[in-house]
Design a protein around this motif. Structure first.
Motif, mmCIF file in Angstrom:
data_model
loop_
_atom_site.group_PDB
_atom_site.id
_atom_site.type_symbol
_atom_site.label_atom_id
_atom_site.label_comp_id
_atom_site.label_asym_id
_atom_site.label_seq_id
_atom_site.Cartn_x
_atom_site.Cartn_y
_atom_site.Cartn_z
ATOM 1 N N SER A 14 -6.128 -0.222 12.483
ATOM 2 C CA SER A 14 -7.284 -1.097 12.669
ATOM 3 C C SER A 14 -6.897 -2.496 12.223
ATOM 4 O O SER A 14 -5.829 -2.706 11.633
ATOM 5 C CB SER A 14 -8.482 -0.585 11.873
ATOM 6 N N SER A 34 -1.438 -1.891 4.334
ATOM 7 C CA SER A 34 -1.969 -3.164 4.805
ATOM 8 C C SER A 34 -0.829 -4.056 5.243
ATOM 9 O O SER A 34 0.265 -4.017 4.672
ATOM 10 C CB SER A 34 -2.763 -3.865 3.701
ATOM 11 N N GLY A 69 0.774 -1.230 0.000
ATOM 12 C CA GLY A 69 0.000 0.000 0.000
ATOM 13 C C GLY A 69 0.803 1.275 0.000
ATOM 14 O O GLY A 69 0.249 2.373 -0.050
ATOM 15 N N TYR A 124 -4.410 -2.713 9.254
ATOM 16 C CA TYR A 124 -4.351 -1.564 8.356
ATOM 17 C C TYR A 124 -3.786 -0.343 9.085
ATOM 18 O O TYR A 124 -3.934 -0.196 10.302
ATOM 19 C CB TYR A 124 -5.746 -1.219 7.845
ATOM 20 N N LEU A 125 -3.183 0.541 8.312
ATOM 21 C CA LEU A 125 -2.793 1.847 8.819
ATOM 22 C C LEU A 125 -3.310 2.881 7.828
ATOM 23 O O LEU A 125 -2.773 3.018 6.724
ATOM 24 C CB LEU A 125 -1.280 1.969 8.971
ATOM 25 N N GLN A 126 -4.381 3.560 8.213
ATOM 26 C CA GLN A 126 -4.942 4.628 7.396
ATOM 27 C C GLN A 126 -4.202 5.915 7.725
ATOM 28 O O GLN A 126 -4.190 6.331 8.887
ATOM 29 C CB GLN A 126 -6.437 4.790 7.670
ATOM 30 N N MET A 127 -3.605 6.524 6.738
ATOM 31 C CA MET A 127 -2.796 7.721 6.941
ATOM 32 C C MET A 127 -3.427 8.884 6.183
ATOM 33 O O MET A 127 -3.493 8.855 4.945
ATOM 34 C CB MET A 127 -1.368 7.485 6.450
ATOM 35 N N ASP A 128 -3.910 9.855 6.908
ATOM 36 C CA ASP A 128 -4.543 11.036 6.326
ATOM 37 C C ASP A 128 -3.729 12.283 6.645
ATOM 38 O O ASP A 128 -2.880 12.268 7.534
ATOM 39 C CB ASP A 128 -5.970 11.191 6.869
ATOM 40 N N SER A 143 -3.725 11.024 1.300
ATOM 41 C CA SER A 143 -3.950 9.850 2.136
ATOM 42 C C SER A 143 -3.397 8.595 1.483
ATOM 43 O O SER A 143 -3.316 8.500 0.248
ATOM 44 C CB SER A 143 -5.460 9.645 2.372
ATOM 45 N N ARG A 184 -3.406 4.113 2.506
ATOM 46 C CA ARG A 184 -3.735 3.068 3.453
ATOM 47 C C ARG A 184 -2.769 1.915 3.276
ATOM 48 O O ARG A 184 -2.695 1.327 2.185
ATOM 49 C CB ARG A 184 -5.171 2.559 3.295
ATOM 50 N N PHE A 197 -3.487 9.457 11.739
ATOM 51 C CA PHE A 197 -3.368 8.043 11.381
ATOM 52 C C PHE A 197 -4.338 7.228 12.220
ATOM 53 O O PHE A 197 -4.580 7.539 13.383
ATOM 54 C CB PHE A 197 -1.953 7.543 11.638
ATOM 55 N N THR A 198 -4.833 6.153 11.613
ATOM 56 C CA THR A 198 -5.725 5.237 12.325
ATOM 57 C C THR A 198 -5.288 3.806 12.047
ATOM 58 O O THR A 198 -5.185 3.403 10.881
ATOM 59 C CB THR A 198 -7.178 5.417 11.875
#
Length: 131
Positions: free
Chosen positions: A71, A21, A8, A80-84, A17, A19, A68-69
């Motif tokens: 989950s 994985s 990702g 996952y690492l969601q990076m905004d 952003s 994301r 960052f989130t």
């Protein structure tokens, strides 16, 4: 033993952003704490975020809180690492790591944040943020 595999990464402009994985092979991630670390050129590897085996407890570095989130979906064996709101200083190689120690992390359902507590590491995925 768990073998994490990241994907990702890529190039994005500031404010964008991505994301990431982390898929585990070898055994289930279901009872394992997972963390994300990053390393920029010329710097030491630093903690980014971590999540407990159940997903109920998470920790973040101050530099990424609110942006960052982390989950997980244990049915997919994936974290996952969601990076905004990405910034230039988020550039680096991002590593997924797994901590298989049951004591205290499984029993307390809390993730470690110290890199030395993680016993399996992925190869990393490059994230480049530019203007």
């Amino acid at each position: 033993q768990v073998q994490p595999v990241e994907s990702g990464g890529g190039s994005v402009q500031t404010g964008g952003s991505l994301r990431l994985s982390c898929v585990a092979s070898g055994r289930t991630l279901g009872i394992i704490s997972v963390g994300w670390f990053r390393q920029a050129p010329g710097t030491e590897r630093e903690f980014v975020a971590a999540i407990s085996w159940s997903g109920a407890n998470k920790s973040y570095a101050d530099s990424v809180k609110g942006r960052f989130t982390i989950s997980r979906d244990n049915t997919k064996n994936t974290v996952y690492l969601q990076m905004d709101s990405l910034k230039l200083e988020d550039t680096g190689i991002y590593y997924c790591a797994a901590c298989s120690r049951l004591e205290p992390y499984y029993y307390n359902d809390s993730p470690p944040v110290d890199a030395h507590e993680f016993d399996s590491w992925g190869q990393g995925t490059q994230v480049t943020v530019s203007t």
